[in-house]
Scaffold this active site. Structure first.
Site, short mmCIF file in Angstrom:
data_model
loop_
_atom_site.label_atom_id
_atom_site.label_comp_id
_atom_site.label_asym_id
_atom_site.label_seq_id
_atom_site.Cartn_x
_atom_site.Cartn_y
_atom_site.Cartn_z
N LYS A 28 0.83 -1.21 0.00
CA LYS A 28 0.00 0.00 0.00
C LYS A 28 0.86 1.26 0.00
CE LYS A 28 -3.03 0.66 3.50
NZ LYS A 28 -3.06 1.97 4.19
N SER A 29 1.90 1.28 0.83
CA SER A 29 2.75 2.47 0.91
C SER A 29 3.40 2.77 -0.44
CB SER A 29 3.85 2.27 1.96
OG SER A 29 3.28 2.19 3.24
N ARG A 128 -8.95 11.91 12.61
CA ARG A 128 -7.50 11.71 12.84
C ARG A 128 -6.75 13.04 12.86
NH1 ARG A 128 -5.56 6.83 9.14
NH2 ARG A 128 -3.72 7.08 10.48
N ASP A 326 1.78 -1.42 11.88
CA ASP A 326 0.44 -1.82 11.44
C ASP A 326 0.11 -3.27 11.79
OD1 ASP A 326 -0.04 0.69 10.41
OD2 ASP A 326 0.69 0.18 8.41
N LYS A 353 -4.48 5.74 14.58
CA LYS A 353 -4.58 5.07 13.28
C LYS A 353 -6.04 5.17 12.79
CE LYS A 353 -0.29 3.95 12.99
NZ LYS A 353 0.55 4.62 11.99
C1 S3P Z 1 2.56 4.74 6.25
C2 S3P Z 1 3.09 5.11 7.47
C3 S3P Z 1 2.55 4.62 8.75
C4 S3P Z 1 1.61 3.42 8.57
C5 S3P Z 1 0.66 3.61 7.43
C6 S3P Z 1 1.41 3.82 6.13
C7 S3P Z 1 3.17 5.28 5.01
O1 S3P Z 1 1.82 5.68 9.35
O2 S3P Z 1 0.89 3.19 9.76
O3 S3P Z 1 -0.19 2.49 7.29
O4 S3P Z 1 2.89 4.75 3.91
O5 S3P Z 1 3.97 6.23 5.11
P1 S3P Z 1 2.52 6.79 10.32
O6 S3P Z 1 3.37 7.66 9.51
O7 S3P Z 1 1.35 7.52 10.93
O8 S3P Z 1 3.28 5.98 11.32
#
Ligand code: S3P
Length: 447
Positions: A28-29, A128, A326, A353
């Site tokens: 996903k990232s 959020r 996560d 989250k």
């Molecule tokens: C992500 C960073 C994380 C993670 C999220 C995806 C990203 O969040 O929990 O699912 O793609 O940069 P945080 O930056 O709030 O830790």
């Protein structure tokens, strides 16, 4: 996209012998960033393996609304980007649905433009905190109109020329780091992010791959200084997105917990900023073979063979949290089946989250007979090997896909079925989840 209108409950039943050879959808990232950076770079970007979950599709729509051209040809997404500095003012608010990553990174990407951009999202995203991204943007000269407590809906308007900053990220957050670096792309001079605790590094790696002038220096204490020179050219790239380790966690955990299971999961991203769960599970005695470890597109990738295992409780070091942030909900479920106590600490970020994951997990565990203690930033779970007496409860998911999938996994191994109040939002990150689990032999029914 909001799911609150039509929740779809689902129930998982005790299963046996999960078997199969599966491929998990794209990370996903990396998928969000592929759409963003491809949409911004000049020329063509071609993406295969993209996660086609709702969160990522919303990011693609936002990039289209700002001038990127995106189409799909067979399995390949083809993007014609605008060129760095050339995003257009969107005609309507950008709707990010459930996606914190899409919203926060895009705030960085367009916040410094001298134009108005409005961000909206679903009930979960609107709760959020966005101040963590808005504060550095304000320092760069961005004007912000936001709902109470710096929440969405919100509107950004950048200055004529943004000011470069040096920003020390106050919490372990890849989203905040990334938002500041992306704002730096449209800012003259050098923008510096100081990251005391390393988080996932996809933004740094991918921006460098697109041709950004970006350097990373890590000092003796492990503090990273990431510098980006603004207003440079980005050029379209070819990207093959590896499988998402966070989505992998669900079938992987099901295979560990359901007796008689033997499952192979192919093409999983093994970037060291994402592998904390595997390390923790190995310490718990999990039978996970890491096969065919290789490099693909600059990332570590491997196949995982997972067999049912008897787990022991462990104490998870808090400094490991960013590399498995996560995965705590599903680790907490595994801990409910481990012998002894599992202590998870350093979990403050779980409270912000898609839901307050710390209390959502603790409440879900308690509703299913698990003995656990929720602290301010910790969770202790006392397990019952074999899952005798566990289950029988209904879990409130609070529009959180990872809570939903974690407790369905629990129901596959618990003595009694586990019901979740909604499964619709699983499509935000893992639309194939139900079919893929059914293919392994998991008994999950949806109403
Ligand atoms: C992500 C960073 C994380 C993670 C999220 C995806 C990203 O969040 O929990 O699912 O793609 O940069 P945080 O930056 O709030 O830790």
């Amino acid at each position: 996209m909001s799911h609150s209108a039509s929740p779809r409950p689902a129930t998982a039943h005790r299963s046996r012998d999960l078997t199969g050879d599966i491929r998990i959808p794209g990370d996903k990232s990396i998928s969000h960033r592929s759409f963003m950076f491809g949409g911004l770079a000049s020329g063509e970007t071609r993406i295969t393996g993209l996660l086609e979950g709702e969160d990522v599709i919303n990011t693609g729509r936002a990039m289209q609304a700002m001038g990127a051209r995106i189409k799909k040809d067979g399995d390949t997404w083809i993007i014609q980007g605008t060129g760095n500095g050339c995003l257009l003012k969107p005609e309507a608010p950008l709707d990010f649905g459930n996606a914190g990553t899409g919203a926060r990174l895009t705030m960085g990407l367009v916040g410094t433009y001298d134009m108005e951009t409005t961000f909206i999202g679903d009930a979960s995203l609107s709760k959020r905190p966005m101040g963590r991204v808005l504060n550095p943007l304000r320092e760069m000269g961005v004007q912000v109109k936001a709902a109470e407590g710096d929440r969405m809906p919100l509107t950004l308007h950048g200055p004529k020329v943004a000011a470069p900053i040096t920003y020390r990220v106050p919490m372990a957050s890849a989203q905040v780091k990334s938002a500041v670096l992306l704002a730096g792309l449209n800012t003259p001079g050098i923008t510096t992010v100081i990251e005391p605790v390393m988080t996932r590094d996809h933004t740094e790696k991918m921006l460098a791959g697109f041709g950004a002038d970006l350097t990373v220096e890590t000092n003796r204490e492990g503090v990273r200084h990431i510098r980006i020179v603004g207003q440079g050219e980005l050029k379209g790239q070819t990207i093959d997105v590896p499988g998402d380790p966070s989505s992998t966690a669900f079938p992987l955990m099901a295979a560990l917990l359901v007796p008689g299971s033997d499952v192979t999961i192919r093409n999983v991203l093994m970037n060291p900023t994402r592998t904390g769960l595997i390390l923790t599970l190995q310490e718990m005695g999990a039978n996970i073979d890491i096969l065919n470890a290789r490099l693909a597109g600059g990332e570590d990738v491997a196949d995982l063979r997972v067999r049912a295992s008897e787990l022991k409780g462990v104490s998870v070091p808090p400094e490991r949290a960013p590399s498995m942030i996560d995965e705590y909900p599903v680790l907490a479920v595994a801990a409910a089946f481990a012998e002894g106590e599992t202590i998870m600490d350093g979990l403050e970020e779980l409270r912000v989250k898609e839901s307050d994951r710390l209390s959502a997990v603790a409440d879900g565990l308690k509703a299913n007979g698990v003995d656990c203690t929720e602290g301010e930033a910790s969770l202790t779970v006392r397990g019952i090997p074999g899952g005798k007496g566990l289950g029988g409860g209904t879990v409130a998911t609070h529009l959180d896909h990872r809570i939903a999938m974690s407790f369905l996994v629990m129901g596959l191994a618990a003595e009694k079925p586990v019901t979740i109040d909604d499964s619709a939002m699983i499509a935000t990150s893992f639309p194939e989840f139900m079919d893929l689990m059914a293919g392994l032999g998991a008994k999950i029914e949806r109403s």
